[in-house]
Design a protein around this motif. Sequence first.
Motif, PDB file in Angstrom:
ATOM      1  N   SER A 158       0.838  -1.201   0.000  1.00  0.00           N
ATOM      2  CA  SER A 158       0.000   0.000   0.000  1.00  0.00           C
ATOM      3  C   SER A 158       0.867   1.243   0.000  1.00  0.00           C
ATOM      4  N   LEU A 159       0.331   2.292  -0.588  1.00  0.00           N
ATOM      5  CA  LEU A 159       0.970   3.604  -0.591  1.00  0.00           C
ATOM      6  C   LEU A 159      -0.086   4.606  -0.140  1.00  0.00           C
ATOM      7  N   GLU A 160       0.199   5.361   0.899  1.00  0.00           N
ATOM      8  CA  GLU A 160      -0.800   6.262   1.462  1.00  0.00           C
ATOM      9  C   GLU A 160      -0.241   7.670   1.571  1.00  0.00           C
ATOM     10  N   PRO A 161      -1.110   8.686   1.563  1.00  0.00           N
ATOM     11  CA  PRO A 161      -0.637  10.074   1.671  1.00  0.00           C
ATOM     12  C   PRO A 161       0.041  10.327   3.015  1.00  0.00           C
ATOM     13  N   VAL A 162       0.999  11.228   3.014  1.00  0.00           N
ATOM     14  CA  VAL A 162       1.678  11.600   4.249  1.00  0.00           C
ATOM     15  C   VAL A 162       0.937  12.753   4.912  1.00  0.00           C
ATOM     16  N   LEU A 163       1.135  12.902   6.215  1.00  0.00           N
ATOM     17  CA  LEU A 163       0.768  14.122   6.916  1.00  0.00           C
ATOM     18  C   LEU A 163       1.964  15.053   6.843  1.00  0.00           C
ATOM     19  N   SER A 164       1.728  16.280   6.403  1.00  0.00           N
ATOM     20  CA  SER A 164       2.823  17.188   6.106  1.00  0.00           C
ATOM     21  C   SER A 164       2.575  18.542   6.752  1.00  0.00           C
ATOM     22  N   TYR A 165       3.646  19.157   7.241  1.00  0.00           N
ATOM     23  CA  TYR A 165       3.510  20.520   7.744  1.00  0.00           C
ATOM     24  C   TYR A 165       3.891  21.515   6.650  1.00  0.00           C
ATOM     25  N   THR A 166       3.070  21.515   5.602  1.00  0.00           N
ATOM     26  CA  THR A 166       3.126  22.482   4.510  1.00  0.00           C
ATOM     27  C   THR A 166       1.726  23.064   4.330  1.00  0.00           C
ATOM     28  N   ASP A 167       1.628  24.350   4.083  1.00  0.00           N
ATOM     29  CA  ASP A 167       0.308  24.939   3.897  1.00  0.00           C
ATOM     30  C   ASP A 167      -0.036  25.021   2.410  1.00  0.00           C
ATOM     31  N   GLU A 168      -1.133  25.711   2.106  1.00  0.00           N
ATOM     32  CA  GLU A 168      -1.653  25.743   0.731  1.00  0.00           C
ATOM     33  C   GLU A 168      -0.807  26.578  -0.214  1.00  0.00           C
ATOM     34  N   ASN A 169       0.220  27.246   0.271  1.00  0.00           N
ATOM     35  CA  ASN A 169       1.118  27.994  -0.615  1.00  0.00           C
ATOM     36  C   ASN A 169       2.158  27.103  -1.276  1.00  0.00           C
ATOM     37  N   CYS A 170       2.166  25.822  -0.958  1.00  0.00           N
ATOM     38  CA  CYS A 170       3.123  24.901  -1.578  1.00  0.00           C
ATOM     39  C   CYS A 170       2.852  24.809  -3.073  1.00  0.00           C
ATOM     40  N   MET A 171       3.879  25.069  -3.885  1.00  0.00           N
ATOM     41  CA  MET A 171       3.750  25.058  -5.348  1.00  0.00           C
ATOM     42  C   MET A 171       4.326  23.788  -5.965  1.00  0.00           C
ATOM     43  N   LYS A 172       4.665  22.782  -5.130  1.00  0.00           N
ATOM     44  CA  LYS A 172       5.236  21.525  -5.624  1.00  0.00           C
ATOM     45  C   LYS A 172       6.478  21.779  -6.475  1.00  0.00           C
ATOM     46  N   CYS A 173       7.309  22.715  -6.049  1.00  0.00           N
ATOM     47  CA  CYS A 173       8.494  23.061  -6.835  1.00  0.00           C
ATOM     48  C   CYS A 173       9.653  22.111  -6.572  1.00  0.00           C
ATOM     49  N   GLY A 174       9.582  21.306  -5.505  1.00  0.00           N
ATOM     50  CA  GLY A 174      10.646  20.354  -5.214  1.00  0.00           C
ATOM     51  C   GLY A 174      11.866  20.943  -4.551  1.00  0.00           C
ATOM     52  N   SER A 175      11.752  22.143  -4.000  1.00  0.00           N
ATOM     53  CA  SER A 175      12.920  22.839  -3.455  1.00  0.00           C
ATOM     54  C   SER A 175      13.107  22.638  -1.961  1.00  0.00           C
ATOM     55  N   CYS A 176      12.483  21.622  -1.380  1.00  0.00           N
ATOM     56  CA  CYS A 176      12.503  21.458   0.078  1.00  0.00           C
ATOM     57  C   CYS A 176      13.916  21.413   0.643  1.00  0.00           C
ATOM     58  N   LEU A 177      14.823  20.700  -0.007  1.00  0.00           N
ATOM     59  CA  LEU A 177      16.166  20.523   0.541  1.00  0.00           C
ATOM     60  C   LEU A 177      17.028  21.773   0.394  1.00  0.00           C
ATOM     61  N   GLN A 178      16.567  22.764  -0.348  1.00  0.00           N
ATOM     62  CA  GLN A 178      17.276  24.039  -0.463  1.00  0.00           C
ATOM     63  C   GLN A 178      16.528  25.154   0.263  1.00  0.00           C
TER      64      GLN A 178
END
Length: 520
Positions: A158-178
């Motif tokens: 199974s693959l399930e969604p994570v609980l994340s501390y990101t709000d609705e301004n997340c643009m899915k840009c992939g820049s988390c590590l920077q």
Amino acid sequence: MTERFEVVVIGSGAGGGVVAGEQARAGRDVLLLEAGPHRTAADFTRWEVHAMHDLWWPITFARPRDGAAEGVVALIGGRCVGGSTTINTKVALRASPHEYGKWAAASRPLNDRGEPLGPADLTPHYDRVAEVLGLRERNDWLENTRMIARGFAAVGASLEPVLSYTDENCMKCGSCLQGCPTNAGKSTQNTYISVPWAHGELELRAECHVERVLIDEVRGGLEAHGVAYTDARGTAHAVGADIVVVAGGALRTPQILLRSGVPNANVGRHLGLHPAMFVFGRFAAPQDAHRVYPITAHCLDFQRDEDGGFVVEAITVQDPIGFASSLCDEDGPLWGEPLVHAARDYRRWIGLLLMCNDDNHASVTLDDDGGEQVWTAFAPVELERRAQGVRFCREVLEAAGAERILWSLGVDHPHAGRLPDGQRPRDVGRRLPRRVPRGAPAVRRRQLGHPAHAVGQPVVHDHGARLAPGRAPRRRSPRLPPGPAGRGRVSRRVTNRPRRSASPARRARRRRTRRGRGTS
């Protein structure tokens, strides 16, 4: 000591940032010391090398004491205000019943009533932090994640969604590590620290290296009364404190305590490294896994030791330097033409992040010069967990349609990830594109076709030029500005000597020559 605070907190990450913010809001006089710089969303531009220099600790390698190749682990962490909460992927996990059982067996932690620590003791604190961070379920999957989910389903997982501390301004840009450029990703820097700091309730000093905690013997015991540190200019300071909180993380806290002379044999021992690695699958069509929210989903089916002892998170791919510098296949690290082919297909790769349980047998010590040393002590059962995890990730990616499988450095088990009967994944076997794929993060590239190039260089291409394996690029003379008739003039002499100024007589002859040619 000319300064004194009620509370001095060392480290601004998940531990120190929360403590400092909570104590400041409670009205106490708090000094927060951080080794790294103070950066905010305005500074986060997804420049990979810049972020690694500004926001990360230099990579530390934990190695076995006996010098064996198996068990080497690369350790990364945040070195900035907010610590690793500034550069992680913002996934919120709570301790499972399995973990409470492991804690009870290992160290028997007790609550205020003298009873074994359990979920009822930590749940109120989890809820309080969740309210500050604003958790939400990340079920906003893109098609590449849904495709991988079908691969998990095909192998019975199974693959399930994570609980994340990101709000609705997340643009899915992939820049988390920077660092998050939209402040959608929550960290201690933009939650617990920023508000009291902006209101003048918290003294924050960044780029300060803590040498030691100042300790005195009081009434037959030891008592901390201050901190000695060096600021960014190299000036030494000592501040007094009623309470000192050392929260430099699992690697730096033991070093501070050891330098401070704390007489406890357990300092630096029983370290859990939480070893992790990537397993990559290359697909026929571009997947653009570098432009997603990492991590959107996870598989917890094998979280317990008896079920496998690992967790898989999906989907992600490192930025180009991290991706290209760590790729491996059955024969070891990629270099030369195979690395060129793999890097060319950057947009086609999808990565699964494999995280394995370890049994907390690593340790931190100091060498004779005070430098850090991290040692591993993996048992065969711990290495086997990682090998099983690699095999599982490979099955998932191939079930989802991956044509080739690679992984990052860190597969210590000699048979990890191998196909049955020694078969190798299919070779790439296609023509290299002339340009960097559109949409891939830009880095400067040059061809890697010769063993003389360092292993893991992230550069593979330059202006569409191609070189045969083993051929060095042809040196060209520098081109000078066009001549009087519009023809290009090429210097026939290349020298590193500084150019000498012409004498007055020579400059006069040049002016007469130009007038004779009708030029000025």
